[in-house]
Motif scaffolding. Sequence first.
Motif, short mmCIF file in Angstrom:
data_model
loop_
_atom_site.label_atom_id
_atom_site.label_comp_id
_atom_site.label_asym_id
_atom_site.label_seq_id
_atom_site.Cartn_x
_atom_site.Cartn_y
_atom_site.Cartn_z
N ARG A 199 0.86 -1.00 0.00
CA ARG A 199 0.04 -0.09 -0.05
C ARG A 199 0.96 1.11 0.01
NH1 ARG A 199 -5.37 -0.48 0.62
NH2 ARG A 199 -6.22 -2.65 1.26
N ARG A 200 2.03 1.21 0.60
CA ARG A 200 2.91 2.29 0.69
C ARG A 200 3.40 2.90 -0.69
NH1 ARG A 200 8.22 2.93 4.66
NH2 ARG A 200 8.75 5.16 4.04
N CYS A 201 3.61 1.70 -1.46
CA CYS A 201 4.01 2.08 -2.92
C CYS A 201 3.16 2.56 -3.68
CB CYS A 201 4.75 0.50 -3.31
SG CYS A 201 6.21 0.09 -2.72
N TYR A 202 1.82 2.17 -3.73
CA TYR A 202 0.63 2.62 -4.35
C TYR A 202 0.13 3.96 -4.13
CZ TYR A 202 -0.38 -1.97 -6.74
OH TYR A 202 -0.26 -3.11 -7.54
N GLU A 203 0.67 4.29 -2.70
CA GLU A 203 0.05 5.52 -2.24
C GLU A 203 1.35 6.55 -2.81
OE1 GLU A 203 0.23 5.24 1.88
OE2 GLU A 203 -1.66 4.39 1.98
N ALA A 204 2.56 6.36 -2.87
CA ALA A 204 3.62 6.95 -3.39
C ALA A 204 3.27 7.31 -4.81
CB ALA A 204 4.87 6.60 -3.24
N ILE A 205 2.96 6.34 -5.76
CA ILE A 205 2.77 6.37 -6.99
C ILE A 205 1.38 7.37 -7.38
CG2 ILE A 205 2.22 5.08 -9.16
CD1 ILE A 205 3.71 2.83 -7.97
N ALA A 206 0.68 7.05 -6.55
CA ALA A 206 -0.77 7.97 -6.74
C ALA A 206 -0.33 9.30 -6.72
CB ALA A 206 -1.58 7.43 -5.79
N LYS A 207 0.43 9.77 -5.75
CA LYS A 207 1.12 11.26 -5.33
C LYS A 207 1.44 11.64 -6.76
CE LYS A 207 1.34 11.01 -0.39
NZ LYS A 207 2.36 11.18 0.79
N LYS A 208 2.14 10.82 -7.58
CA LYS A 208 2.91 11.28 -8.79
C LYS A 208 1.76 11.35 -9.78
CE LYS A 208 6.65 12.05 -9.21
NZ LYS A 208 7.56 13.31 -9.06
N LYS A 209 0.62 10.66 -9.47
CA LYS A 209 -0.37 10.80 -10.49
C LYS A 209 0.17 9.96 -11.71
CE LYS A 209 -2.20 15.10 -9.35
NZ LYS A 209 -2.54 16.66 -9.91
N ALA A 210 0.70 8.86 -11.49
CA ALA A 210 0.99 7.57 -12.53
C ALA A 210 0.29 6.60 -12.41
CB ALA A 210 2.70 7.45 -12.49
N SER A 211 0.45 5.50 -13.37
CA SER A 211 -0.33 4.34 -13.28
C SER A 211 0.58 3.26 -12.81
CB SER A 211 -0.64 4.01 -14.80
OG SER A 211 -1.67 5.06 -15.43
N PRO A 212 0.16 2.41 -11.74
CA PRO A 212 1.21 1.47 -11.52
C PRO A 212 1.03 0.20 -12.37
CG PRO A 212 -0.79 1.72 -9.82
CD PRO A 212 -0.95 2.82 -11.05
N LEU A 213 2.30 -0.24 -12.53
CA LEU A 213 2.33 -1.70 -13.10
C LEU A 213 3.25 -2.67 -12.37
CD1 LEU A 213 3.14 -0.48 -16.67
CD2 LEU A 213 0.90 -0.63 -15.66
N ILE A 214 2.54 -3.21 -11.15
CA ILE A 214 2.91 -3.85 -10.37
C ILE A 214 2.05 -5.16 -10.17
CG2 ILE A 214 3.69 -4.24 -7.85
CD1 ILE A 214 4.02 -1.17 -7.90
N PRO A 215 2.75 -6.56 -10.49
CA PRO A 215 2.03 -7.66 -10.38
C PRO A 215 1.79 -8.13 -9.17
CG PRO A 215 4.23 -8.06 -10.72
CD PRO A 215 4.24 -6.65 -10.75
N PRO A 216 0.36 -8.46 -8.78
CA PRO A 216 -0.26 -8.85 -7.38
C PRO A 216 0.51 -10.09 -6.94
CG PRO A 216 -1.79 -8.80 -8.91
CD PRO A 216 -0.69 -8.34 -9.76
N ARG A 217 0.69 -10.36 -5.56
CA ARG A 217 1.25 -11.62 -5.18
C ARG A 217 0.34 -12.64 -5.36
NH1 ARG A 217 4.02 -9.09 0.28
NH2 ARG A 217 4.94 -7.32 -0.61
N THR A 218 0.84 -13.84 -5.37
CA THR A 218 0.00 -15.02 -5.56
C THR A 218 -0.84 -15.18 -4.62
OG1 THR A 218 1.97 -15.99 -6.45
CG2 THR A 218 0.29 -17.48 -5.85
N GLY A 219 -2.04 -15.49 -5.23
CA GLY A 219 -3.10 -15.58 -3.97
C GLY A 219 -3.73 -14.21 -3.32
N ALA A 220 -3.37 -13.21 -4.16
CA ALA A 220 -3.82 -11.81 -3.64
C ALA A 220 -5.18 -11.42 -3.50
CB ALA A 220 -3.00 -10.75 -4.44
N ALA A 221 -5.53 -10.80 -2.62
CA ALA A 221 -7.03 -10.46 -2.39
C ALA A 221 -7.15 -8.94 -2.81
CB ALA A 221 -7.36 -10.42 -0.98
#
Length: 306
Positions: A199-221
């Motif tokens: 969540r910390r990474c997604y929040e930092a990317i959202a502040k830059k107003k960029a699109s995150p391209l990060i694969p979710p972990r196996t079995g992610a909810a």
Amino acid sequence: MTKVKYRTSNWKQYNQALVNRGSITFWVDEKAIASWLCTQYSERRGRRFQYSDTAITTALMLKSIFKLTLRSSEGFLNSIFSLMKLPLRSPGYTCISKRAKTVNISIKMPIRGEIRHLAIDSTGLKVFGEGEWKMKKHGKEKRRVWRKLHLAVDANSQQIIAAEMSLSNVTDGEVLPQLLQQTQRKIREISGDGAYDTRRCYEAIAKKKASPLIPPRTGAAYWEHGHPRNRGVANQRIHGSNEHWKKVIGYHKRSLSETAMFRYKTLINSSLTLRDYNAQVGEVYAAIRAMNMLTKLGMPVTKAVS
């Protein structure tokens, strides 16, 4: 499936760039010579520095590129000034070692505009420890110390936009916000591996107003409704893995960050030579600045051929 072949379309220019990498005048240019001596007074008490930050940075870059020791770097620079008949001297090896702890090295190149894709990754740099052969033959010893190098690479220009060095116990997700704070340029997409799925990474990317391209972990909810991560989670549950999602969004561009790591370890070194942590930071930043200069000098342009 047949293996895709690539052909370099600018081989003549890239070949000349490879030759120019060994030019001494490329590293010790007129701008560095003009600002070799320090002319600014510091706020601290005592005599001002004899050599400028440019001189220390140049010495560290030459040490990294030509894989020299501190003493050899001093002799190398003195011989260059002697051949050029310049009334300059190299900083002493002790001066280079001490100033590396506090020298201000900027890795930013004069490039502006939007960054379409920023690829982020990390790798380990060895400080202490036996070689890989000894470790494979007899097992690892207790006295093994590593540092982690975190890089943010522009996928278009292949320039290193931001860099951080940390201890080996610091996670990748903790460093990503610090990397993004180092640039004020607008970023369209930011990619990283599963280590940045926090969540910390997604929040930092959202502040830059960029699109995150990060694969979710196996079995992610699923997260809250409308979160950009949910698309990757849905694709993972439908197809059983992240491979389809990676192809759709162009996740393969992240491999350029791994290529940058390979270039660093090939052109510079896979280990650190200085022992003080702050000096190691200066050593790494000087090496990254040298890599950006090499990238600006010329890179291959490859195209897929049938």
